[in-house]
Design a protein around this motif. Structure first.
Motif, mmCIF file in Angstrom:
data_model
loop_
_atom_site.group_PDB
_atom_site.id
_atom_site.type_symbol
_atom_site.label_atom_id
_atom_site.label_comp_id
_atom_site.label_asym_id
_atom_site.label_seq_id
_atom_site.Cartn_x
_atom_site.Cartn_y
_atom_site.Cartn_z
ATOM 1 N N LYS A 11 21.646 15.623 23.894
ATOM 2 C CA LYS A 11 21.185 14.235 23.880
ATOM 3 C C LYS A 11 19.687 14.191 23.700
ATOM 4 C CE LYS A 11 24.329 11.576 26.721
ATOM 5 N NZ LYS A 11 24.418 10.872 27.978
ATOM 6 N N ALA A 12 19.237 13.187 22.946
ATOM 7 C CA ALA A 12 17.795 12.991 22.795
ATOM 8 C C ALA A 12 17.276 12.336 24.056
ATOM 9 C CB ALA A 12 17.493 12.126 21.591
ATOM 10 N N LYS A 13 16.170 12.858 24.559
ATOM 11 C CA LYS A 13 15.616 12.313 25.793
ATOM 12 C C LYS A 13 14.858 11.020 25.500
ATOM 13 C CE LYS A 13 15.060 16.389 28.606
ATOM 14 N NZ LYS A 13 14.128 17.182 29.398
ATOM 15 N N LYS A 14 15.080 10.049 26.359
ATOM 16 C CA LYS A 14 14.342 8.798 26.249
ATOM 17 C C LYS A 14 13.043 8.962 27.006
ATOM 18 C CE LYS A 14 17.795 5.205 25.734
ATOM 19 N NZ LYS A 14 18.365 4.005 26.338
ATOM 20 N N THR A 15 11.979 8.569 26.348
ATOM 21 C CA THR A 15 10.702 8.614 27.051
ATOM 22 C C THR A 15 10.564 7.368 27.905
ATOM 23 O OG1 THR A 15 9.627 7.587 25.181
ATOM 24 C CG2 THR A 15 9.526 9.982 25.285
ATOM 25 N N ARG A 16 10.079 7.542 29.067
ATOM 26 C CA ARG A 16 9.925 6.424 29.992
ATOM 27 C C ARG A 16 8.660 5.658 29.682
ATOM 28 N NH1 ARG A 16 10.169 7.518 36.248
ATOM 29 N NH2 ARG A 16 10.438 5.323 36.639
#
Length: 194
Positions: A3-8
């Motif tokens: 999964k591609a990480k979502k940046t906060r």
């Protein structure tokens, strides 16, 4: 494949106004006051404009002439007073405002014939009280004040402005003759129908 990480996203806050805020209350009160203070003003139309046309107009007709109407009359080799008589089958009194005379004088030597025609003693002068020499505004103001004039012009912009004013007939040149619009057919005489 993972999964591609979502940046906060940091410090992102939905901005909301508090309903008890002083700014909101002031604007609401102002809007209410404006509605109360506003008085609806409708201009009273004269009774002569009850029908489609201005019934107050009758011979002898008073015709306000614009600068380009004189120039086009010269180009089409038409005598202004005689052609008006042929068009309306009634006596016409041509009027020229000071602004039209000033425009003709500004045009210089090229339009000296038009200036000579405008100085004809058969033409009556209408003095202007306003500042400036823009003839279109002058004619529109005068016609709005007194709806007893026919306006003779070939200027498209002026015609468009005059059509918005009820009860003002417009005379113009069409196929080497004077023609008129917004005047009852019973009084039009020899004018071609538009």
């Amino acid at each position: 494949m993972g999964k591609a990480k979502k940046t906060r996203k940091f410090a992102e806050v939905k901005r909301m106004l508090n309903p008890k805020d002083a700014k909101v209350k002031k604007d609401g009160k102002k809007a209410e006051k404006k509605k109360e203070d506003q008085v609806r003003h409708v201009e009273a139309a004269p009774t002569s404009l009850f029908f489609k046309y201005n019934t107050a107009l009758g011979p002898p007709y008073q015709v306000i002439i614009d600068t380009n109407f004189i120039n086009f009359s010269i180009r089409n080799k038409l005598d202004v007073v005689q052609s008006m008589l042929d068009c309306l089958y009634a006596k016409c009194t041509p009027f020229i405002t000071d602004c039209v005379m000033a425009e003709l004088e500004k045009l210089g030597q090229k339009y000296r014939v038009a200036l000579r025609i405008a100085k004809d003693p058969r033409f009556e002068r209408l003095p202007c009280t306003h500042s400036g020499t823009y003839a279109d505004d002058c004619i529109v103001e005068r016609v709005q004040q007194h709806k007893c004039y026919i306006v003779a012009t070939c200027d498209r912009d002026l015609k468009r402005r005059l059509r918005k004013i009820p009860g003002v007939p417009i005379m113009y040149i069409r196929s080497h003759k004077y023609s008129i619009e917004r005047l009852p057919e019973a009084t039009m005489g020899g004018c071609p129908a538009t």
